[in-house]
Design a protein around this motif. Sequence first.
Motif, PDB file in Angstrom:
ATOM      1  N   VAL A 292      34.723  47.463  38.799  1.00 31.41           N
ATOM      2  CA  VAL A 292      33.931  46.577  37.542  1.00 31.41           C
ATOM      3  C   VAL A 292      35.163  46.940  36.105  1.00 31.41           C
ATOM      4  CG1 VAL A 292      31.567  45.773  37.067  1.00 31.41           C
ATOM      5  CG2 VAL A 292      32.201  46.314  39.179  1.00 31.41           C
ATOM      6  N   THR A 293      34.707  46.561  35.232  1.00 30.28           N
ATOM      7  CA  THR A 293      35.334  46.888  34.011  1.00 30.28           C
ATOM      8  C   THR A 293      34.859  45.866  32.999  1.00 30.28           C
ATOM      9  OG1 THR A 293      37.723  47.894  34.456  1.00 30.28           O
ATOM     10  CG2 THR A 293      37.276  47.368  32.543  1.00 30.28           C
ATOM     11  N   LEU A 294      34.285  46.408  31.878  1.00 28.11           N
ATOM     12  CA  LEU A 294      33.967  45.889  30.928  1.00 28.11           C
ATOM     13  C   LEU A 294      34.491  45.984  29.973  1.00 28.11           C
ATOM     14  CD1 LEU A 294      31.160  43.193  29.717  1.00 28.11           C
ATOM     15  CD2 LEU A 294      30.067  45.945  29.242  1.00 28.11           C
ATOM     16  N   CYS A 295      35.074  45.330  29.397  1.00 25.88           N
ATOM     17  CA  CYS A 295      35.738  44.896  28.102  1.00 25.88           C
ATOM     18  C   CYS A 295      35.021  44.690  27.018  1.00 25.88           C
ATOM     19  CB  CYS A 295      37.317  44.070  28.525  1.00 25.88           C
ATOM     20  SG  CYS A 295      38.557  44.540  29.530  1.00 25.88           S
TER      21      CYS A 295
ATOM     22  N   ASP B  86      37.635  47.508  23.438  1.00 29.33           N
ATOM     23  CA  ASP B  86      38.195  46.336  22.533  1.00 29.33           C
ATOM     24  C   ASP B  86      37.387  45.845  21.866  1.00 29.33           C
ATOM     25  OD1 ASP B  86      39.683  44.161  22.102  1.00 29.33           O
ATOM     26  OD2 ASP B  86      39.103  43.404  24.092  1.00 29.33           O
ATOM     27  N   ASN B  87      38.098  46.372  21.033  1.00 27.84           N
ATOM     28  CA  ASN B  87      36.879  45.771  19.052  1.00 27.84           C
ATOM     29  C   ASN B  87      37.768  44.964  18.242  1.00 27.84           C
ATOM     30  OD1 ASN B  87      35.667  45.174  16.795  1.00 27.84           O
ATOM     31  ND2 ASN B  87      35.283  47.211  16.015  1.00 27.84           N
ATOM     32  N   PRO B  88      37.118  43.156  18.918  1.00 28.92           N
ATOM     33  CA  PRO B  88      38.888  42.991  17.882  1.00 28.92           C
ATOM     34  C   PRO B  88      38.570  42.701  16.103  1.00 28.92           C
ATOM     35  CG  PRO B  88      36.446  41.462  18.602  1.00 28.92           C
ATOM     36  CD  PRO B  88      36.102  43.004  18.983  1.00 28.92           C
TER      37      PRO B  88
ATOM     38  N   PRO C 207      40.758  34.962  25.634  1.00 29.27           N
ATOM     39  CA  PRO C 207      41.704  33.827  24.933  1.00 29.27           C
ATOM     40  C   PRO C 207      41.135  33.734  23.637  1.00 29.27           C
ATOM     41  CG  PRO C 207      40.075  33.172  26.530  1.00 29.27           C
ATOM     42  CD  PRO C 207      39.947  34.176  26.789  1.00 29.27           C
ATOM     43  N   PHE C 208      40.134  33.474  22.884  1.00 28.18           N
ATOM     44  CA  PHE C 208      39.460  33.560  21.640  1.00 28.18           C
ATOM     45  C   PHE C 208      39.671  35.448  20.277  1.00 28.18           C
ATOM     46  CE2 PHE C 208      37.932  30.027  24.622  1.00 28.18           C
ATOM     47  CZ  PHE C 208      39.120  29.104  24.026  1.00 28.18           C
ATOM     48  N   ALA C 209      39.940  35.209  21.676  1.00 26.43           N
ATOM     49  CA  ALA C 209      39.862  37.592  20.595  1.00 26.43           C
ATOM     50  C   ALA C 209      38.701  37.931  20.173  1.00 26.43           C
ATOM     51  CB  ALA C 209      40.539  37.434  19.606  1.00 26.43           C
ATOM     52  N   TRP C 210      37.431  37.774  21.622  1.00 30.64           N
ATOM     53  CA  TRP C 210      36.028  37.927  21.160  1.00 30.64           C
ATOM     54  C   TRP C 210      35.958  38.900  22.470  1.00 30.64           C
ATOM     55  CZ3 TRP C 210      33.588  37.883  16.632  1.00 30.64           C
ATOM     56  CH2 TRP C 210      34.370  36.749  16.021  1.00 30.64           C
ATOM     57  N   VAL C 211      34.529  39.652  22.285  1.00 31.67           N
ATOM     58  CA  VAL C 211      34.064  40.647  23.460  1.00 31.67           C
ATOM     59  C   VAL C 211      32.900  39.907  23.938  1.00 31.67           C
ATOM     60  CG1 VAL C 211      35.173  42.623  23.338  1.00 31.67           C
ATOM     61  CG2 VAL C 211      32.806  42.379  21.852  1.00 31.67           C
ATOM     62  N   PRO C 212      31.696  40.557  25.730  1.00 36.30           N
ATOM     63  CA  PRO C 212      32.957  41.520  26.410  1.00 36.30           C
ATOM     64  C   PRO C 212      33.745  40.330  27.126  1.00 36.30           C
ATOM     65  CG  PRO C 212      30.390  40.318  26.806  1.00 36.30           C
ATOM     66  CD  PRO C 212      30.521  39.710  25.192  1.00 36.30           C
ATOM     67  N   VAL C 213      34.174  41.283  27.750  1.00 35.90           N
ATOM     68  CA  VAL C 213      34.602  40.147  29.159  1.00 35.90           C
ATOM     69  C   VAL C 213      34.563  41.267  30.410  1.00 35.90           C
ATOM     70  CG1 VAL C 213      36.964  39.550  30.517  1.00 35.90           C
ATOM     71  CG2 VAL C 213      36.964  39.257  27.781  1.00 35.90           C
ATOM     72  N   LEU C 214      34.441  40.594  31.357  1.00 39.78           N
ATOM     73  CA  LEU C 214      34.042  40.997  32.692  1.00 39.78           C
ATOM     74  C   LEU C 214      35.709  40.927  33.795  1.00 39.78           C
ATOM     75  CD1 LEU C 214      31.986  43.315  33.980  1.00 39.78           C
ATOM     76  CD2 LEU C 214      31.459  41.383  35.470  1.00 39.78           C
ATOM     77  N   GLN C 215      35.949  42.178  34.442  1.00 39.26           N
ATOM     78  CA  GLN C 215      36.518  42.393  35.437  1.00 39.26           C
ATOM     79  C   GLN C 215      36.058  43.097  36.557  1.00 39.26           C
ATOM     80  OE1 GLN C 215      39.366  44.013  32.688  1.00 39.26           O
ATOM     81  NE2 GLN C 215      40.934  42.289  32.562  1.00 39.26           N
TER      82      GLN C 215
ATOM     83  N   PHE D  40      39.378  38.669  39.593  1.00 34.93           N
ATOM     84  CA  PHE D  40      37.911  38.248  38.524  1.00 34.93           C
ATOM     85  C   PHE D  40      37.795  38.647  37.537  1.00 34.93           C
ATOM     86  CE2 PHE D  40      33.916  35.729  38.189  1.00 34.93           C
ATOM     87  CZ  PHE D  40      34.521  34.554  37.689  1.00 34.93           C
ATOM     88  N   ALA D  41      37.767  37.811  36.773  1.00 37.69           N
ATOM     89  CA  ALA D  41      37.610  37.927  35.161  1.00 37.69           C
ATOM     90  C   ALA D  41      36.975  36.669  34.758  1.00 37.69           C
ATOM     91  CB  ALA D  41      38.811  38.091  34.392  1.00 37.69           C
ATOM     92  N   ILE D  42      36.150  37.010  34.125  1.00 30.54           N
ATOM     93  CA  ILE D  42      35.304  35.943  33.299  1.00 30.54           C
ATOM     94  C   ILE D  42      34.575  36.417  31.574  1.00 30.54           C
ATOM     95  CG2 ILE D  42      33.116  37.114  34.232  1.00 30.54           C
ATOM     96  CD1 ILE D  42      31.861  34.033  34.649  1.00 30.54           C
ATOM     97  N   TYR D  43      34.706  35.267  30.980  1.00 29.01           N
ATOM     98  CA  TYR D  43      33.905  36.061  29.397  1.00 29.01           C
ATOM     99  C   TYR D  43      32.598  34.596  29.204  1.00 29.01           C
ATOM    100  CZ  TYR D  43      37.073  32.164  28.561  1.00 29.01           C
ATOM    101  OH  TYR D  43      37.851  30.365  28.327  1.00 29.01           O
ATOM    102  N   GLU D  44      32.485  34.707  28.803  1.00 21.10           N
ATOM    103  CA  GLU D  44      30.956  34.276  28.149  1.00 21.10           C
ATOM    104  C   GLU D  44      29.622  35.159  28.734  1.00 21.10           C
ATOM    105  OE1 GLU D  44      30.640  32.371  24.744  1.00 21.10           O
ATOM    106  OE2 GLU D  44      33.171  32.594  25.081  1.00 21.10           O
ATOM    107  N   THR D  45      28.817  35.581  27.285  1.00 17.40           N
ATOM    108  CA  THR D  45      27.749  36.246  27.679  1.00 17.40           C
ATOM    109  C   THR D  45      26.955  35.883  28.937  1.00 17.40           C
ATOM    110  OG1 THR D  45      28.311  37.976  25.733  1.00 17.40           O
ATOM    111  CG2 THR D  45      26.068  37.975  26.736  1.00 17.40           C
ATOM    112  N   ALA D  46      26.309  34.609  28.679  1.00 15.93           N
ATOM    113  CA  ALA D  46      25.505  33.946  29.648  1.00 15.93           C
ATOM    114  C   ALA D  46      25.555  33.766  30.750  1.00 15.93           C
ATOM    115  CB  ALA D  46      24.844  33.198  28.805  1.00 15.93           C
TER     116      ALA D  46
END
Length: 212
Positions: free
Chosen positions: A9-12, A39-41, A51-59, A63-69
């Motif tokens: 589990v990696t949190l970017c 990762d600091n945009p 893909p929109f140069a924001w954070v966070p992303v969970l890997q 499997f990878a997913i972004y958008e905090t909620a």
Amino acid sequence: MRDGVVDQVTLCGFKESIYTQVVMMALAAKGVAFELKRDNPFEAEASGPHPFAWVPVLQHGDFAIYETAAITRYVDRAFEGISLVPSDAAGLARMDQVIAIADNYAYWPMVRQAYAHGVVRKQAGIDWDKELVTDGLRAAEPVLAVLDDMASEGEVLNGLRISLADCQLAPMVAAFAALPKGRKMVKRHWALSCWLEWIRHSRAFRQAIGEV
């Protein structure tokens, strides 16, 4: 977990990021071990997976997913441990409502205006805008009042069990309260102030954020 192997589990993101802190709280509440990959945009060399140069992303494994909620809901569903969502329709609705309020009405005035300029930029000696701080404090007042009502109601933000609503809101209100005037404003809202004191002492908050 596949074939007895626990997926990495990696949190970017970066720890100073409020939304990275939100996910870190959810992971801590579930007892999930993870690697924080900085990762600091806002840094020139940043080249993270969002893909929109924001954070966070969970890997999680492949499997990878972004958008905090979306990330925090995935964390609650994908890992064992306490449930971070209420079991009843009213509680679930209030949780979703608090998350939406945090994103749409709390984050900008409390964090991007009051905290970013009145605390972060000011302490770093970077140009800060006093008018933005004042605007943020003013805009935060009706938000605090609504959240205080919800904390008083007791469906969520109740100091009894942690939910995704707590994870989403706590980093924002704690950051706002790091500003002396913001702290005074929070204290004027008794139920919300009690909730903030409770969540600050929770394992999830202490592991993810420490003291703001």
